[in-house]
Design an enzyme around this catalytic site. Structure first.
Site: not given
Length: 423
Positions: A77, A101, A113, A197, A228, A356
């Site tokens: 992820k 994380k 990633k 986030t 964002n 997510s």
């Protein structure tokens, strides 16, 4: 055992920073330390050529990456970024931080990633669509709802995710909404995802401030990066009574000692694309941002921003890492010596990946939650994760960053030990 894997890192490079963090956590892993080398080596790295036809008829080639650092606790992820400075080493580090994380928050994911080295600002919308679809097709051999789930990151958004989902779905012959998160609501996206986030940065900041005895009312907040993450965090802090006194983005740095009128600033950025020229504040030199007196500093731009020199001049009590890897190891050491508390990225900006996860779960069940339900669940999960990390920090007398790595690495390596090696 050698620490080298795929690339030879320098100390303050992203991958070098990550490896130094693993070195720091190793003494606290007990018998699990025998597995620690697995954390220093990505499971899989894919480098792809992404050729497209530009609008003018010429052929352009871009280099793309997808790195799966760990799949021990579940599917990979992590986001996909479009940026001219994207490198394999950077993507490796970002994928490793996603492993940490996800484990720190106890989500059932590994870390991954992706990225393409390009400047999206010089491409038309059609060119962006072509490069996205070609990239998705190239990495399609390793992604999937149960294998690896991309999401938005720097310079990517819901539209990019929609193209990725559609491309993957066409290639497998069935609509697969769960292959990406951060999608538009109409395609199985989750309410609250865009704000998640930034909201997570605020929630974790609120918890840290409470523990440090910093009053929210009138607290001075400085924010680097006003996209964002930074803008939403700033808006929530201001709504809770804090004052946003300094903001820096790619257009410049502005200061208002009495606090910005947030709505006016947000409107200005929406109209002009940046904070430069905002009449409600004074422009200052970019480097002077790091000398502004604040209670909370939120680096929410790119990695490697708080180095040794900047750390020596910071006038703040708390650093909330909204970005991934914004503090170098040398900077971290200086902040620790000066008694400035750092809430690390792997928990401070975990709100995005948490929602997510909610989106992924909703896609599998085809049952969607309200935004209030999303925010309540988000608050509960990340505040619980932060409490565990804070308690671990106090128990071992270590920094919050090392504590987050102790919690996360223990979970990853316990899973690795239980699974064993195949064959």
């Amino acid at each position: 055992m050698s620490n080298l894997s795929f690339v030879a890192p320098t100390r303050n490079s992203p991958w070098g920073t990550y490896l130094s963090q693993i070195d720091a956590v190793e003494p606290y892993l007990g018998h699990l330390a025998r597995w620690v080398e697995t954390l220093r080596r990505p499971k899989r790295a894919l480098i792809v050529d992404v050729p497209i036809e530009l609008d003018n008829g010429t052929i352009a080639h871009y280099e793309g990456y997808r790195v799966q650092h760990s799949l021990t606790r579940g599917p990979g992820k992590g986001g996909v970024r479009y940026h001219p400075d994207v490198t394999l080493e950077e993507v490796m580090a970002l994928s490793a931080w996603m492993t940490i994380k996800n484990a720190a928050v106890n989500l059932p994911y590994g870390g991954a990633k992706g990225g393409i080295r390009l400047d999206p600002k010089v491409l038309s919308k059609k060119e962006l669509e072509r490069v996205t679809r070609r990239y998705t097709s190239e990495i399609g051999i390793i992604i999937g709802p149960q294998q690896d789930i991309p999401a938005p990151d720097v310079n990517t958004n819901g539209q990019i995710m929609a193209w990725m989902m559609d491309t993957y779905s066409m290639n497998v012959g069935a609509t697969a909404t769960g292959v990406v998160t951060g999608k538009p609501i109409a395609l199985g996206g989750s309410l609250g995802r865009v704000q998640a986030t930034g909201r997570g940065v605020f929630v974790i900041g609120r918890e840290a401030m409470r523990r440090l005895g910093i009053s929210m009312e009138g607290a001075r907040i400085a924010v680097q990066g006003f996209g964002n993450v930074g803008s939403i965090a700033a808006k929530l802090f201001a709504a809770a009574g804090a004052q946003i006194v300094a903001v820096q983005d790619h257009t410049g740095t502005i200061l208002n000692e009495r606090g910005f009128d947030m709505q006016n600033l947000l409107d200005h950025v929406a109209q002009t694309g940046g904070v430069a020229g905002f009449s409600g504040g004074d422009r200052i030199a970019n480097e002077d941002f790091w000398k502004v007196k604040s209670d909370v500093l939120i680096p929410a731009a790119l990695e490697g921003q708080i180095n040794k020199e900047r750390a020596e001049g910071l006038q703040t009590r708390l650093v909330l890492e909204g970005a991934n890897g914004p503090t170098t190891p040398d900077g971290d050491a200086v902040l620790a010596d000066r008694g400035i508390v750092v809430v690390p990225d792997v928990i401070a900006n975990s709100g995005g990946v948490t929602v997510s996860y909610f989106e992924w779960v909703q896609d599998f069940s085809s049952f969607f939650w309200t935004e209030d339900e999303i925010n309540v669940r988000l608050d509960k999960i990340i505040t619980g994760a932060f409490k565990h990390i804070w308690d671990t920090s106090e128990h071992h007398k270590i920094s919050l960053r090392t504590a987050a790595f102790v919690v996360a690495c223990t979970r990853v390596l316990e899973a690795r030990e239980e699974r064993g090696l195949y064959p």
